[in-house]
Each structure stands twice: as structure tokens, then as C-alpha cells.
Design a protein around this motif. Structure first.
Motif, short mmCIF file in Angstrom:
data_model
loop_
_atom_site.label_atom_id
_atom_site.label_comp_id
_atom_site.label_asym_id
_atom_site.label_seq_id
_atom_site.Cartn_x
_atom_site.Cartn_y
_atom_site.Cartn_z
N LEU A 1 -12.51 -7.43 8.60
CA LEU A 1 -11.46 -6.62 8.00
C LEU A 1 -10.26 -7.48 7.68
O LEU A 1 -9.77 -8.21 8.54
CB LEU A 1 -11.07 -5.51 8.98
CG LEU A 1 -10.59 -4.18 8.41
CD1 LEU A 1 -11.65 -3.56 7.51
CD2 LEU A 1 -10.23 -3.22 9.54
N VAL A 2 -9.77 -7.40 6.43
CA VAL A 2 -8.62 -8.19 6.01
C VAL A 2 -7.60 -7.30 5.32
O VAL A 2 -7.93 -6.24 4.77
CB VAL A 2 -9.03 -9.34 5.06
CG1 VAL A 2 -9.98 -10.30 5.75
CG2 VAL A 2 -9.65 -8.79 3.78
N SER A 3 -6.34 -7.72 5.35
CA SER A 3 -5.29 -7.02 4.64
C SER A 3 -5.37 -7.34 3.15
O SER A 3 -5.84 -8.41 2.76
CB SER A 3 -3.92 -7.42 5.18
OG SER A 3 -3.80 -7.12 6.55
N ILE A 4 -4.87 -6.43 2.31
CA ILE A 4 -4.78 -6.70 0.88
C ILE A 4 -3.32 -6.92 0.52
O ILE A 4 -2.41 -6.38 1.15
CB ILE A 4 -5.40 -5.56 0.03
CG1 ILE A 4 -4.68 -4.23 0.28
CG2 ILE A 4 -6.89 -5.43 0.30
CD1 ILE A 4 -5.13 -3.12 -0.67
N SER A 5 -3.10 -7.73 -0.49
CA SER A 5 -1.74 -8.12 -0.86
C SER A 5 -1.10 -7.16 -1.86
O SER A 5 0.10 -7.24 -2.12
CB SER A 5 -1.76 -9.53 -1.47
OG SER A 5 -2.59 -9.57 -2.62
N ASN A 6 -1.88 -6.24 -2.42
CA ASN A 6 -1.38 -5.32 -3.45
C ASN A 6 -1.49 -3.87 -2.97
O ASN A 6 -2.00 -3.01 -3.68
CB ASN A 6 -2.16 -5.52 -4.75
CG ASN A 6 -3.67 -5.44 -4.54
OD1 ASN A 6 -4.15 -5.34 -3.41
ND2 ASN A 6 -4.42 -5.46 -5.63
N ARG A 7 -1.02 -3.61 -1.76
CA ARG A 7 -1.18 -2.30 -1.13
C ARG A 7 -0.59 -1.17 -1.97
O ARG A 7 -1.21 -0.13 -2.14
CB ARG A 7 -0.54 -2.32 0.25
CG ARG A 7 -0.43 -0.98 0.97
CD ARG A 7 -1.75 -0.26 1.10
NE ARG A 7 -2.72 -1.00 1.87
CZ ARG A 7 -4.00 -0.66 1.99
NH1 ARG A 7 -4.48 0.39 1.33
NH2 ARG A 7 -4.82 -1.37 2.72
N ASP A 8 0.62 -1.34 -2.52
CA ASP A 8 1.24 -0.25 -3.29
C ASP A 8 0.42 0.09 -4.53
O ASP A 8 0.20 1.27 -4.84
CB ASP A 8 2.66 -0.65 -3.70
CG ASP A 8 3.61 -0.71 -2.51
OD1 ASP A 8 3.26 -0.14 -1.46
OD2 ASP A 8 4.68 -1.32 -2.64
N GLU A 9 -0.05 -0.94 -5.23
CA GLU A 9 -0.88 -0.71 -6.42
C GLU A 9 -2.17 0.01 -6.03
O GLU A 9 -2.59 0.95 -6.71
CB GLU A 9 -1.20 -2.04 -7.10
CG GLU A 9 -2.10 -1.90 -8.32
CD GLU A 9 -2.58 -3.24 -8.87
OE1 GLU A 9 -3.22 -3.24 -9.93
OE2 GLU A 9 -2.34 -4.28 -8.21
N TYR A 10 -2.78 -0.44 -4.94
CA TYR A 10 -4.03 0.19 -4.51
C TYR A 10 -3.82 1.65 -4.12
O TYR A 10 -4.59 2.53 -4.53
CB TYR A 10 -4.65 -0.57 -3.33
CG TYR A 10 -5.94 0.07 -2.88
CD1 TYR A 10 -7.15 -0.28 -3.46
CD2 TYR A 10 -5.94 1.09 -1.93
CE1 TYR A 10 -8.33 0.35 -3.10
CE2 TYR A 10 -7.11 1.73 -1.56
CZ TYR A 10 -8.30 1.36 -2.15
OH TYR A 10 -9.46 2.01 -1.80
N ASP A 11 -2.81 1.93 -3.30
CA ASP A 11 -2.58 3.30 -2.83
C ASP A 11 -2.32 4.25 -3.99
O ASP A 11 -2.76 5.40 -3.98
CB ASP A 11 -1.41 3.33 -1.85
CG ASP A 11 -1.77 2.75 -0.49
OD1 ASP A 11 -2.98 2.53 -0.25
OD2 ASP A 11 -0.86 2.51 0.32
#
Length: 480
Positions: free
Chosen positions: A246-256
Motif C-alpha cells: 500500500l502506497v500513498s498517492i501524490s494527487n489525492r485532491d484530483e483523485y478524490d
């Protein structure tokens, strides 16, 4: 081997041997090849010893994986240190809300150092650590070859944190990267360098031409190191092992934003009763699914680079699979020694890339899921990583079997990098746990769902996962 443990899984015999060795030596290097479960063994040592609180120092791409592994194998909770817990982590550990803290190398100064005297060039005696580090009874240092340079800041911080701890476990598939001198800092971190006569004596004995390295090996194995290779324990291993990281994503706002838009559209789709309209909506929904998958994949690139760099640091070749050309290009630029095998390459170009990888001239092959998933032999590696999740179980197997085929003598380990709180989890769970369903959701030829019932299962899984993610966002700040 009889060891009383409370782990939630049954370790393989060689892993029990590693746990027993660690309980005996307390300060040691676990040097097993990648894929043999160094993580489980170190967790087993800490848990059997009751050496909590435990601090894990690891590469950034593996923080969440360590958190999950502790909670998967034990009844202890692990806290990933981030900005939201910068001031509260000592309290959370002291109150027993968590038993494990996980931090990446680059954040050691931020969380554990109060002050540094001596300017840019400083030594351990110049560092003022926060007193809360005294609470840790064990320290696990993953990919410990990262702290082989005695003068590097991360090495100095790691040494200061580990000093005096009852249990110190260094994990690395290649503790010696270039020369015996690589061991000096690691032995010092374990508090064992004096057993070899100190730094000057160690370098005089072992880091010169003509040194008796077999003697060094014997000393290490008798005092503080255990190492096994895959081929030595093949009878204990399945022929293929899958691990999800499991890894974090750098574009969380865009994804959400895109995920919320898709969820709203899918709820509208589920409320539609007209069959022809539903069919058209289903096709449009698939386009949005693909777009969301693309956003998740691009958000994982930074963590994927960290994972690949960490893995290659072990001196082992790696095959990486993805779909999007811009991700392939990014990896190729970051790792100029890599070969690429994609649909853009000619047959001659693909064969040249295969030859370079198989001969050992290149340690990294970056492959397209579709273009390299069939017909190629890449048995020079026994490790495969997926940055993107394939649409079908058949695609997973085809890609994995570039390494897992005739000519391969080792267990094959397959790493799936899954974006935290993304569609990756939905797709991965479906294709791995519902293999026949997955192959009917996505047609192998054009990636278009052919059966409404099976597409609806994908919709249900996504909406459930997306709802759970929103609940987690509402309840507490994310730890990543």
C-alpha cells in the motif's frame, strides 16, 4: 523449531529459525534475499520479546506496508508518523494507543532531533535528540544499506536513536554493497563494532586487498547475521508469492474529485430502469473507471520510484509492469540503465532489451502489461512489480509468468503497488479473490465489460470502498 509466539500466521521453518536467532542475538542483521520475509521475522522477534514500543525506520514507499504488516501479524497497532502526529506521537505511544511507530529515513530529523551543534558538518555528539526516543525498546531498520555511510546525516540519526536499545534489527538483502567497509556503520548502529576491534581494526583486517573475507563471514554469522537465499529454502516456499504494498498517492485532491464524480454517476446508473439507457451509461462509466485508474497510477509514480530504487539497492534485478507510456517514460528517465519493452518498440528492439536484461547488462526491465505480457522469457529476475493493476487475473498471471517459467530456479515474488484509498484496491480484490468474475467483467481484447451482472459487481465494490474511504476521511486525519 519450537518457538512460543503469538503471531497470527504460521511462519515457515526457516523464518522460525530467524526469529530464534534474533531472540538469542538481539542486535543483528537479517540479510535474507528479498521475498523471504525479513519483515515477518523482525516483527516476530519484537513481538516474542515483547519489545514494545517498537520503532521502524524504512524507505518512504514502505511506511504503510509496515503499518499493515504489524497489524496483520500481531495484535498491535502501528502509527505512521506524519505532520498530523508530529507533536502527539509520544503521547499516543505512552498511552498505549499504539505500540509501533513507523518513520521514513528522511523524517528522522523532523521527529527525533531537537538541535544540532557544529553547523553543516556534525558528529553524533553534536546532536540533541528528543528524550522520548528512550521509550523505544526495539528498533527495526529496513534496507539498512541506506545507512552504510558513517558520515551521512541519516546514519548519524539512526545510530543515535538505536544506541542502548535492547533489540536492534537491521534488514537488508545486500548489507555489503561495494566493500566490507559498508558494514562499519551498520555494526556501529548495532553496537557491535567493538567486537571487531573498532573501526580502524575492522578496516585493517577486512577492507584491504588479500583480506580473509571468509573469516569475516564466519565472524558475522557467529555473532550477528543470518542470511538465506531463495534456492536454499525452496522446499519451504510456494513457487509464486504475491505481496500487495500500500502506497500513498501524490494527487489525492484530483483523485478524490474524480472518484466522487464517478460515484455520483454510478448511483444514477443504478437508479436507471431503462435497459438501453443503462447500456449506454455502462459504457460511459467504464471510460470514467479507466480515467480514475489512470489518475491513481500517475499518483503512485513517486512512491514507485522509491520502491524500485530501494529494491535495486539489494543488487537484484526487477521486472516492472505498467500500461501508460508517460509512466514508462518517467521510469526510463529516472533509471537510465533500464530497458523498456512496450508496444512502441520494434521486434528487434524488444529482443535487444530482453537480451540485455537476461545477460545482466541491465538490472531493470520496464514493461507494458499488454506488449510484454506474453511470449517473453525474463527469468534473469525472480521478482516482478506492478505499478498499475491489470484488468484481469489472466493478465496478472501472464505478466508474472515472464519470470515464473522454465529456466527459473527461484521462488517468484510479485509485488503489487496499490494506491491507498483508490480504485486499485477494488480492482485488486476482484481479480485476486474472484478470478472467474474478474475475467468476465473485463474482456481480454478490448477491456470493455460484456456482462451487466458482472459489471454491477464492480460498481457495488467501488461504491462500498468509496463510501468507506469517505467515512475514514470524516472520522480522522489521514496518516500517510
Amino acid at each position: 523449531m519450537q518457538i512460543k509466539h503469538h503471531l497470527k500466521v504460521k511462519p515457515y521453518p526457516y523464518q522460525l529459525q530467524g526469529i530464534a536467532y534474533g531472540l538469542e542475538k538481539r542486535r543483528l542483521i537479517i540479510g535474507d534475499e528479498p521475498g523471504l520475509g525479513k519483515t515477518l521475522q523482525s516483527i516476530g522477534i519484537a513481538d516474542c520479546a515483547g519489545a514494545y514500543p517498537c520503532l521502524v525506520i524504512c524507505p518512504a514507499s514502505l511506511k504503510i506496508n509496515w503499518q499493515r504488516e504489524f497489524e496483520k501479524f500481531t495484535d498491535k497497532r502501528a502509527l505512521v508518523l506524519d505532520n498530523s502526529t508530529r507533536t502527539t506521537w509520544p503521547y499516543l505511544l505512552q498511552m498505549g494507543m499504539y505500540s509501533v511507530a513507523v518513520v521514513n529515513y528522511e523524517s528522522l530529523r523532523k521527529f527525533f532531533v531537537w538541535d544540532i551543534h557544529g553547523g553543516k558538518s556534525f558528529r553524533l555528539k553534536d546532536v540533541v535528540f528528543c528524550p522520548q526516543i528512550r521509550m523505544f525498546r526495539s528498533v527495526i531498520i529496513d534496507e539498512s544499506h541506506r545507512v552504510k555511510d558513517p558520515s551521512a546525516q541519516q546514519t548519524i540519526f539512526t545510530k543515535g536513536i538505536a544506541t542502548g536499545k535492547p533489540y536492534v534489527m537491521l534488514l537488508s538483502g545486500t548489507p555489503v554493497v561495494n566493500a566490507p567497509a559498508d558494514l562499519v556503520a551498520q555494526l556501529s548502529i548495532m553496537g557491535r563494532l567493538t567486537e571487531f576491534g573498532g573501526r580502524a581494526r575492522f578496516l585493517a583486517d577486512y577492507d584491504q586487498n588479500g583480506s580473509d573475507l571468509s573469516r569475516l563471514s564466519r565472524e558475522l554469522y557467529s555473532r550477528c547475521m543470518i542470511r538465506r537465499e531463495k534456492r536454499a529454502v525452496l522446499t519451504d516456499l510456494p513457487d509464486k508469492t504475491r505481496m500487495d504494498i500500500l502506497v500513498s498517492i501524490s494527487n489525492r485532491d484530483e483523485y478524490d474529485l474524480a472518484a466522487a464524480d464517478l460515484a455520483a454517476y454510478l448511483r444514477e446508473y443504478r437508479g436507471c430502469t431503462d435497459r438501453e439507457v443503462r447500456r449506454k451509461m455502462r459504457m460511459k462509466a467504464l471510460v470514467r473507471f479507466m480515467a480514475l485508474r489512470s489518475i491513481a497510477a500517475k499518483g503512485k509514480v513517486a512512491q514507485a520510484v522509491d520502491f524500485i530504487r530501494t529494491f535495486l539497492g539489494n543488487g537484484k534485478p526487477l521486472i516492472v509492469f505498467c500500461s501508460y507510456h508517460d509512466i514508462v517514460d518517467k521510469l526510463a528517465r529516472t533509471f537510465p540503465g533500464a530497458v523498456t519493452i512496450t508496444g512502441r518498440d520494434s521486434l528487434a528492439g524488444k529482443q535487444a532489451a530482453v537480451d540485455a536484461f537476461q545477460s545482466g547488462r541491465s538490472m531493470l526491465a520496464v514493461c507494458s502489461i499488454k506488449a510484454a505480457g506474453v511470449g517473453l522469457t525474463l527469468t534473469a529476475a525472480s521478482d516482478v512489480a506492478f505499478i498499475e493493476i491489470p484488468y484481469t487475473y489472466a493478465d496478472c498471471c501472464q505478466c508474472e509468468d515472464r519470470a515464473h517459467r522454465i529456466g527459473q530456479r527461484d521462488n517468484v515474488t510479485c509485488y503489487y503497488l496499490i494506491g491507498r484509498h483508490t480504485i486499485d484496491r477494488t480492482l485488486y480484490d476482484i481479480i485476486q479473490r474472484k478470478k472467474t468474475v474478474a475475467n468476465r467483467i473485463m474482456a481480454a481484447d478490448d477491456d470493455i465489460p460484456q456482462d451487466e451482472m458482472y459489471f454491477d459487481q464492480l460498481v457495488t465494490s467501488f461504491l462500498n470502498d468509496n463510501g468507506s474511504m469517505q467515512d475514514r476521511h470524516a472520522e480522522s486525519p489521514q496518516i500517510s
